[in-house]
Enzyme design. Structure first.
Site, short mmCIF file in Angstrom:
data_model
loop_
_atom_site.label_atom_id
_atom_site.label_comp_id
_atom_site.label_asym_id
_atom_site.label_seq_id
_atom_site.Cartn_x
_atom_site.Cartn_y
_atom_site.Cartn_z
CE LYS A 1 49.34 42.16 34.52
NZ LYS A 1 49.61 40.84 34.69
CB CYS B 1 46.97 38.59 33.15
SG CYS B 1 46.62 36.99 34.15
CD GLU C 1 50.52 38.27 31.99
OE1 GLU C 1 49.67 37.68 32.49
OE2 GLU C 1 51.21 39.17 32.70
C1 ACM Z 1 48.65 37.70 36.26
O1 ACM Z 1 48.47 38.91 36.24
N1 ACM Z 1 49.55 37.15 35.36
C2 ACM Z 1 48.51 36.81 37.31
#
Ligand code: ACM
Length: 261
Positions: free
Chosen positions: A108, A141, A38
């Protein structure tokens, strides 16, 4: 099919240095699919909206140009995280690049901690990208914390989950074994290492990048202090067959009429 991850230690705000780190790691490497962490070019611990704005890019920005070159060099489909600018919104996104082409972008949907101050939450259903005859789903993530994310991707036909990450909690790697087992999909969790102490925050990233098999086995796992690339060979057909035994097909056996959604 040869799949892998790149585990890096980005320096906050130093895009060129971070590109160079990945470029060096991928020297001489060939694969079919490679996943990067990420926000691998910018770093993670933003302390102001102005800072995010200055590091965010349009989809055809420097990160795309970089991934395009790396995709040509490695012959792999590359997936990596970036801060995406779209009009007046900034998303924590990942792009899928194959040779000269941008195949797609995932934004995301579950933002972690102060990401809620810097980014807009993803505004689209996670979709599946068919590249080189394989169905790839992307989540980023903290999306792992919500089993609905991977389920949504698996029910749409994903065979491999690409999972660019900047993990700071110690639970994900174990959880991915169950996530993969119950969906019979492979997953590539590409995490970063290192520490970012900025503003009031002090993040230690947990490394431990992992390739998880359709049956929950760990096929590859990195340390928390290594900068490295790792690959495994997988049989994609295993993720296409949803039978656990001759009686149980894990998708056909679902009973959605009894699930309270
Ligand atoms: C995250 O979602 N970078 C902890």
């Amino acid at each position: 099919m040869k799949i892998g991850y790149v585990q890096t230690n980005p320096l906050f705000g130093e895009k060129d240095t971070n590109f160079e780190q990945v470029n060096g790691l991928l020297e001489g490497m060939k694969a079919d699919l490679l996943v990067l962490p990420e926000l691998f070019a910018t770093g993670y611990a933003f302390i102001s909206k102005t800072e995010v704005e200055s590091l965010a890019e349009e989809i055809d920005g420097p990160t795309f140009q970089f991934l395009k070159k790396q995709s040509q060099k490695t012959e792999a489909v590359l997936i990596g995280g970036f801060a995406e600018r779209d009009g007046d919104k900034i998303y924590n996104s990942a792009m899928i690049v194959s040779k000269n082409k941008l195949i797609g972008v995932y934004r995301k949907i579950h933002l972690y901690y102060k990401e809620k101050e810097w980014f807009s939450p993803g505004n689209k259903t996670p979709e599946v990208f068919n590249v080189k005859g394989v169905n790839i789903g992307v989540m980023i993530c903290f999306d792992w914390f919500f089993p609905e994310t991977i389920r949504t991707l698996a029910l749409q036909g994903s065979e491999i989950i690409a999972h660019p990450s900047n993990l700071v909690l110690p639970y994900c790697q174990k959880a991915m074994q169950t996530r993969c087992l119950v969906n019979r999909v492979y997953a590539i969790t590409s995490n970063r290492i290192g520490r970012e102490k900025r503003g009031n925050d002090d993040f230690i990233f947990t490394g431990g990048s992992q390739i998880t098999s359709y049956n929950g086995e760990i096929l590859s796992s990195s340390q928390n202090n290594d900068i490295n690339v790792a690959f495994v060979e997988i049989d994609i057909e295993k993720a296409r067959d949803k039978h656990l035994n001759p009686y149980n097909n894990i998708f056909e056996d679902r009973r959605p009429e009894f699930y309270k959604l």
